[in-house]
Enzyme design. Structure first.
Site, mmCIF file in Angstrom:
data_model
loop_
_atom_site.group_PDB
_atom_site.id
_atom_site.type_symbol
_atom_site.label_atom_id
_atom_site.label_comp_id
_atom_site.label_asym_id
_atom_site.label_seq_id
_atom_site.Cartn_x
_atom_site.Cartn_y
_atom_site.Cartn_z
ATOM 1 N N ASP A 1 0.886 -1.165 0.000
ATOM 2 C CA ASP A 1 0.000 0.000 0.000
ATOM 3 C C ASP A 1 0.921 1.210 0.000
ATOM 4 O O ASP A 1 1.426 1.616 1.048
ATOM 5 C CB ASP A 1 -0.911 -0.009 1.225
ATOM 6 C CG ASP A 1 -1.844 1.185 1.266
ATOM 7 O OD1 ASP A 1 -2.303 1.620 0.193
ATOM 8 O OD2 ASP A 1 -2.115 1.687 2.375
ATOM 9 N N ASP B 1 -2.497 1.215 6.901
ATOM 10 C CA ASP B 1 -1.586 0.937 5.782
ATOM 11 C C ASP B 1 -1.197 -0.536 5.761
ATOM 12 O O ASP B 1 -1.050 -1.141 4.702
ATOM 13 C CB ASP B 1 -0.323 1.808 5.885
ATOM 14 C CG ASP B 1 -0.626 3.294 5.714
ATOM 15 O OD1 ASP B 1 -1.469 3.633 4.867
ATOM 16 O OD2 ASP B 1 -0.015 4.108 6.433
ATOM 17 N N GLU C 1 -1.308 -1.662 -4.799
ATOM 18 C CA GLU C 1 -2.524 -0.909 -5.058
ATOM 19 C C GLU C 1 -2.211 0.180 -6.079
ATOM 20 O O GLU C 1 -1.161 0.819 -6.007
ATOM 21 C CB GLU C 1 -3.028 -0.294 -3.752
ATOM 22 C CG GLU C 1 -4.437 0.213 -3.834
ATOM 23 C CD GLU C 1 -4.990 0.574 -2.466
ATOM 24 O OE1 GLU C 1 -5.836 -0.191 -1.972
ATOM 25 O OE2 GLU C 1 -4.566 1.606 -1.917
#
Length: 178
Positions: free
Chosen positions: A7, A140, A67
Site C-alpha cells: 500500500d 496501511d 494498489e
C-alpha cells in the site's frame, strides 16, 4: 505461493506478506515502512525502495502486488503516491517478480465484498481471514495485506475459472462471510 502486498505512500508505506496454498491464507509478516520526514522527496523514496527490496530479499516472495494510485482532488498527493508506486515497482522488477496491480475498489470488493468498504471494514475482514487477534494494526498494514489477499484470490480465480469473480464466488461459497 508467497505474495507481498504493498500500500504505497510517501509518509507511510504498508506491506504485508502472506502464504496462499490450497485455499489457506497465512500471514507471514506485515508492517509499515516509515521513511524519514524530510522536505526532500528523494530520501523518502530511497527508504521505501530499500525497505521493499530488503523485504523481498528476506522473505523471497513468489509474486508482488500493489494498489494502483487513487486520484481525488489533490494532484500533488496523487503524484507522490505515484512516486512511491514507482520505486515499489522498481524494487519488484529488480527482483524479477510477477506484478499484480489492483484498484482500491477491486481490493475492497475482493476482501469485503463491497467496493466502497471503509478502511475499518477492510481491517476487520483482514483480521478474520488471517486469524489475527484483536489489537492495533495500522490501516496501511491491513490495506497491504488486503492487496496481497486480493492478488491470491485473483490468481486462484484465474486458475480455476478463467478470471471471473462471479465464478470464483460460486466455486468458493466458504469465502463469503455474512
Amino acid at each position: 505461493m508467497t505474495i507481498i502486498g504493498i500500500d504505497p505512500g510517501t509518509i507511510s508505506t504498508g506491506f504485508g506478506i502472506i502464504s496462499y496454498e490450497k485455499n489457506q491464507l497465512v500471514k507471514i509478516t506485515s508492517g509499515v515502512i516509515k521513511p524519514p520526514l524530510s522536505k526532500d522527496l528523494a530520501p523518502r523514496l530511497q527508504a521505501i525502495y530499500d525497505g521493499i527490496f530488503k523485504l523481498i530479499k528476506n522473505f523471497n516472495p513468489d509474486e508482488f502486488s500493489i494498489e494502483t494510485a487513487f486520484f481525488d482532488k489533490n494532484v500533488q498527493s496523487a503524484m507522490k503516491i505515484g512516486y512511491a508506486r514507482g520505486v515499489s515497482l522498481l524494487a519488484a522488477a529488480h527482483n524479477n517478480l510477477t506484478i499484480g496491480e489492483y484498484s482500491p475498489r477491486e481490493v475492497k470488493k475482493a476482501v469485503v465484498g463491497i467496493g466502497a468498504a471503509s478502511k475499518e471494514q477492510v481491517q476487520y475482514m483482514i483480521k478474520k481471514l488471517l486469524d489475527i487477534p484483536k489489537g492495533k494494526m495500522k490501516f496501511d498494514e491491513s490495506d497491504a495485506l488486503a492487496v496481497a489477499i486480493c492478488h491470491a484470490f485473483k490468481k486462484n480465480s484465474a486458475n480455476k475459472s478463467g478470471g471471473s469473480w462471479k465464478k470464483f464466488i460460486e466455486e468458493n461459497p466458504d469465502r463469503i462471510i455474512g
